[in-house]
Motif scaffolding. Structure first.
Motif, PDB file in Angstrom:
ATOM      1  N   ASP A 103       0.864  -1.171   0.000  1.00  0.00           N
ATOM      2  CA  ASP A 103       0.000   0.000   0.000  1.00  0.00           C
ATOM      3  C   ASP A 103       0.907   1.229   0.000  1.00  0.00           C
ATOM      4  N   SER A 104       0.459   2.292  -0.638  1.00  0.00           N
ATOM      5  CA  SER A 104       1.318   3.488  -0.710  1.00  0.00           C
ATOM      6  C   SER A 104       1.517   4.133   0.654  1.00  0.00           C
ATOM      7  N   ALA A 105       0.791   3.658   1.680  1.00  0.00           N
ATOM      8  CA  ALA A 105       1.006   4.148   3.045  1.00  0.00           C
ATOM      9  C   ALA A 105       2.414   3.836   3.544  1.00  0.00           C
ATOM     10  N   MET A 162      -2.789   0.032   6.488  1.00  0.00           N
ATOM     11  CA  MET A 162      -3.593  -0.188   5.281  1.00  0.00           C
ATOM     12  C   MET A 162      -2.978  -1.344   4.488  1.00  0.00           C
ATOM     13  N   GLY A 163      -3.693  -1.770   3.446  1.00  0.00           N
ATOM     14  CA  GLY A 163      -3.118  -2.729   2.510  1.00  0.00           C
ATOM     15  C   GLY A 163      -3.112  -4.153   3.019  1.00  0.00           C
ATOM     16  N   GLY A 173      -8.261  -0.070   2.660  1.00  0.00           N
ATOM     17  CA  GLY A 173      -7.183   0.592   1.935  1.00  0.00           C
ATOM     18  C   GLY A 173      -7.694   1.927   1.406  1.00  0.00           C
ATOM     19  N   ARG A 174      -6.789   2.732   0.858  1.00  0.00           N
ATOM     20  CA  ARG A 174      -7.126   4.023   0.232  1.00  0.00           C
ATOM     21  C   ARG A 174      -7.681   5.053   1.212  1.00  0.00           C
ATOM     22  N   GLU A 216     -11.993   0.106  -0.415  1.00  0.00           N
ATOM     23  CA  GLU A 216     -12.665   1.203   0.275  1.00  0.00           C
ATOM     24  C   GLU A 216     -13.977   0.810   0.955  1.00  0.00           C
ATOM     25  N   TYR A 217     -14.483  -0.362   0.612  1.00  0.00           N
ATOM     26  CA  TYR A 217     -15.860  -0.719   0.958  1.00  0.00           C
ATOM     27  C   TYR A 217     -16.195  -0.418   2.423  1.00  0.00           C
ATOM     28  N   LYS A 218     -15.374  -0.930   3.332  1.00  0.00           N
ATOM     29  CA  LYS A 218     -15.675  -0.720   4.753  1.00  0.00           C
ATOM     30  C   LYS A 218     -15.490   0.745   5.149  1.00  0.00           C
TER      31      LYS A 218
END
Length: 362
Positions: A86-88, A231-232, A238-239, A282-284
């Motif tokens: 993840d870009s985090a 994240m990720g 994520g995102r 992103e759903y959650k």
């Protein structure tokens, strides 16, 4: 000799005081377009994904590159607070930087042109934003009163015109908008073609959705709060990494009397990510944000929180207390926030006070 000196190029602003942090999983060919603006600066590249893969960086750039093995080696068990796949992962670059300022950019962001067709030096504009004060306590209808050709309007209190230090400069993007997955799905062909020549301070008490693809900040003022969360890989979301950091940062900036600016500079966001993949990530968060945002809107910090680290630890306690009922993930995130601060302080120990001859500390 004098004539030659007259034509010498001025030194790039903050050349020795700023690092550029780039998260990536691919060769960094995009740097060729940025070479005129980035080459004088030091780059910190955080390689995500498979650490055995070799990332190629164009010649001529001064850089250090860290992969997952390096992160594990440097942080040990505390490496668990750095997101994977993840870009985090970029926030590890903030932690290892030793400079006062950081600019972070995604590897799918290219140089944009202003309406006259001139290439935009995004880094230079971010530096202007960071070096000029912010005005979070009273809105100036001419936007940034410190910009060329602007000033405070009639009726602006003189007592507030000095402004406060700017901690964050949040830049924007042309071409592909920074949309969530549902908006991507209903507007697949939409492109941002509006160039708005404005910078404004986000008022105190107002949150904003921070985007990490074109972002600069004063690391000494706000660095420990620039944690992009968990994240990720292995996480249920994520995102939301940059937005989580932005909500935390804004609450802390408001408490400490620091400013956040948004607007110029623009970069060119070259490609849209897959909306179906994004929806899974992103759903959650789409549901959770309806409780997360009111939490941050009502969050207050006690007066004894006088440093970013103290503020952040206090926020982590409130996350654990109030958001863990939303999902057990927030328990885990609150613990990671504490681990992040511990790791930050290990790599960035406070500078020792100098004792003067009269016995006082400096």
């Amino acid at each position: 000799m004098a004539a030659a000196a007259d034509h010498a190029k001025p030194a790039p602003p903050l050349k020795d005081e700023l690092d550029i942090v780039i998260p990536t999983i691919r060769n960094l060919d995009f740097l060729e377009m940025w070479r005129p603006f980035f080459e004088p600066y030091h780059l910190i590249i955080v390689q995500d994904g498979d650490p055995s893969k070799t990332i190629k960086v164009p010649e001529g750039f001064d850089y250090e590159l860290y992969n997952r093995n390096d992160i594990n080696k440097m942080l040990g068990p505390k490496a668990s607070c750095i997101s994977f796949k993840d870009s985090a992962c970029r926030c590890f670059g903030y932690m290892v930087s030793k400079k006062k300022y950081v600019y972070t950019i995604d590897d799918d962001c290219f140089v944009a042109n202003d309406p006259s067709g001139k290439s935009i030096n995004a880094l230079e504009q971010h530096i202007k934003n960071l070096l000029a004060p912010s005005t979070p306590f009273f809105f100036n209808t001419l936007y940034d009163p410190f910009a060329d050709g602007a000033d405070f309007v009639r009726g602006y209190p003189f007592s507030l015109r000095e402004g406060v230090p700017t901690a964050v400069s949040h830049g924007l993007w042309l071409n592909i908008p920074d949309y969530d997955a549902p908006t991507q799905l209903v507007k697949p062909l939409e492109r941002n073609q509006r160039y708005v020549d404005a910078v404004m301070t986000i008022p105190k008490g107002t949150l904003f959705p921070m985007c990490g693809m074109n972002l600069a900040f004063d690391r000494e003022l706000i660095g420990p709060a620039m944690y992009f969360g968990l994240m990720g890989d292995g996480q249920p979301i994520g995102r939301y990494d940059d937005m989580w950091a932005g909500w935390c940062v804004k609450v802390i900036c408001d408490h400490l009397g620091l400013g956040v600016k948004t607007g110029l500079p623009y970069i060119w966001h070259s490609k849209a990510s897959n909306p179906f993949v994004n929806l899974r990530k992103e759903y959650k968060g789409i549901f959770w944000q309806e409780e997360i945002i009111p939490f941050f809107q009502s969050a207050t910090l006690p007066k004894d929180c006088t440093t970013v680290q103290k503020c952040y630890i206090e926020l982590s306690k409130q996350v654990k207390e109030k958001l863990s009922k939303v999902d057990p993930y927030f328990d885990k995130l609150a613990d990671a926030m504490v681990t992040w601060i511990e790791a930050w302080d290990e790599l960035n120990p406070p500078k020792p006070l100098l004792k003067l001859s009269n016995g006082t500390a400096k």
